[in-house]
Design an enzyme around this catalytic site. Structure first.
Site, short mmCIF file in Angstrom:
data_model
loop_
_atom_site.label_atom_id
_atom_site.label_comp_id
_atom_site.label_asym_id
_atom_site.label_seq_id
_atom_site.Cartn_x
_atom_site.Cartn_y
_atom_site.Cartn_z
N CYS A 144 0.84 -1.21 0.00
CA CYS A 144 0.00 0.00 0.00
C CYS A 144 0.88 1.26 0.00
O CYS A 144 1.53 1.55 -0.98
CB CYS A 144 -0.99 -0.04 1.16
SG CYS A 144 -2.37 1.12 0.96
N HIS A 198 -3.53 -5.34 0.23
CA HIS A 198 -2.99 -5.78 1.53
C HIS A 198 -3.03 -7.29 1.72
O HIS A 198 -4.02 -7.81 2.26
CB HIS A 198 -3.81 -5.13 2.66
CG HIS A 198 -3.55 -3.68 2.84
ND1 HIS A 198 -2.68 -3.19 3.79
CD2 HIS A 198 -4.03 -2.59 2.18
CE1 HIS A 198 -2.65 -1.87 3.72
NE2 HIS A 198 -3.46 -1.47 2.75
N GLU A 254 -1.63 -9.08 3.91
CA GLU A 254 -1.62 -9.51 5.32
C GLU A 254 -3.02 -9.60 5.93
O GLU A 254 -3.25 -10.39 6.84
CB GLU A 254 -0.72 -8.57 6.15
CG GLU A 254 -1.30 -7.22 6.51
CD GLU A 254 -1.39 -6.23 5.35
OE1 GLU A 254 -0.87 -6.54 4.25
OE2 GLU A 254 -1.97 -5.15 5.53
#
Ligand SMILES: *[C@@H]1O[C@H](CO)[C@@H](O)[C@H](O)[C@H]1NC(C)=O
Ligand SMILES: *[C@@H]1O[C@H](CO)[C@@H](O)[C@H](O)[C@H]1NC(C)=O
Length: 322
Positions: free
Chosen positions: A138, A249, A251
């Site tokens: 990001c 993202h 994660e």
């Protein structure tokens, strides 16, 4: 083409190095020049959120730490208040760098200052055959584009709280990041909303294509369309350098659960996140940097800190505060 080139180059160098060492120092024959204990540095973020201020000055959401750990690496948190000499020392100790998401000025912030130091060290090291990977997620990816282009080329490309499939480019098929992905997952990537987007700015495909520096440095692996219809670069990797960027993202797919956020949690979403974490750890294994002593290593790792439960005042479940 260029991807194949650099791989061959590294392999050749590697083979050459082994040959030299075994000839000169036969006692070292059994020493595997692969690092099975990679440590990835993560730059902390300055806290601007009022609710987080009582806990510290900087933070790292646990989801990024878990992402790195899940790939088989350990994490060293890196503060933003050190001297250039101290960052140079840390660079010789760690095996890769993760630039996380957040909110900071990409040119004037402490985050940008420190990232630039590591970026320049990594350029020089990789040029000299000293492998050092960098991953930007990001804002981290946005920062990589600023560092490479030497200017801020971001524009409004809002994709806020939306999970999207990736529009893969032809280069994705021969990429390093997606190399080894099962065909089924590659197909799912283009059809299922496996990538969580939480951003307002990005680099448009048009801007990227018009910028000579970005064009020659990175391959675009995927694009997406923002709310305002602008096509933005959503995944990229260095052609010559092991630098990777995702505007989305990975994660969150496994490590964030806030019900108000559209985090992808399907089996394919989890698999995508796992494979990318493993990929980046494998890149870290190719770096032979190490701490001067096990004691110094132990005291630098994230294990010295305890994350705080933050699910009742942020969108994160847990946060490390510094
Ligand atoms: C996908 O990318 C291509 C260019 O690579 C573009 O022409 C096309 O419009 C994009 N499609 C979507 C749905 O984003
Ligand atoms: C969040 O929960 C913890 C207990 O787990 C509590 O101590 C804290 O006051 C809560 N914070 C807010 C802002 O509600």
């Amino acid at each position: 083409m260029s991807n194949g080139g650099i791989l061959t180059c590294v392999c050749l160098f590697y083979a050459c190095c082994c040959f030299c060492c075994s000839k000169a120092m036969p006692t070292r024959l059994n020493q595997e020049p692969v690092n099975e204990r990679p440590i990835i540095g993560i730059l902390t973020q300055i806290i601007s959120d009022e609710a987080m201020k009582p806990f510290g000055k900087t933070y790292i959401p646990s989801s990024y730490v878990k992402f790195i750990e899940s790939g088989g690496s350990r994490v060293m948190p890196i503060r933003l208040t050190l001297t250039t000499a101290e960052y140079e020392r840390i660079f010789r100790e760690i095996n890769g760098l993760l630039l996380i998401g957040g909110a900071a000025d990409l040119q004037t912030s402490e985050f940008a200052r420190v990232a630039k130091i590591f970026y320049n060290l990594a350029l020089t090291a990789n040029d000299a055959g000293d492998f050092f990977p960098i991953w930007g997620t990001c804002m981290g990816m946005q920062l990589l584009t600023v560092l490479v282009a030497g200017e801020n080329l971001l524009q409004k490309t809002t994709a806020e709280n939306i999970a999207l499939p990736l529009n893969l480019t032809t280069e994705a098929g021969s990429s390093k990041m997606f190399q080894g992905f099962p065909n089924e997952l590659m197909k799912a990537l283009t059809q299922e909303p496996l990538t969580g987007n939480f951003h307002r700015y990005g680099v448009s495909v048009e801007t990227f294509q018009e910028n000579e520096k970005l064009q020659s440095f990175f391959s675009v692996l995927s694009t997406n369309v923002a709310e305002n219809e602008v096509h933005f670069v959503s995944t990229m990797e260095g052609k010559r350098y092991p630098f990777y960027g995702v505007q989305w993202h990975p994660e969150v797919n496994r490590f964030q659960w806030n019900r108000r956020q559209n985090y992808p949690h399907s089996p394919h979403a989890v698999q995508l996140s796992s494979l990318l974490a493993e990929f980046f750890s494998n890149e870290g294994r190719r770096s032979l940097h190490q701490f001067e002593s096990p004691e110094e290593e132990a005291s630098s790792l994230i294990y010295n800190y305890t994350p705080v439960y933050a699910g009742n005042f942020t969108a994160y479940e847990q946060i490390y505060f510094f």
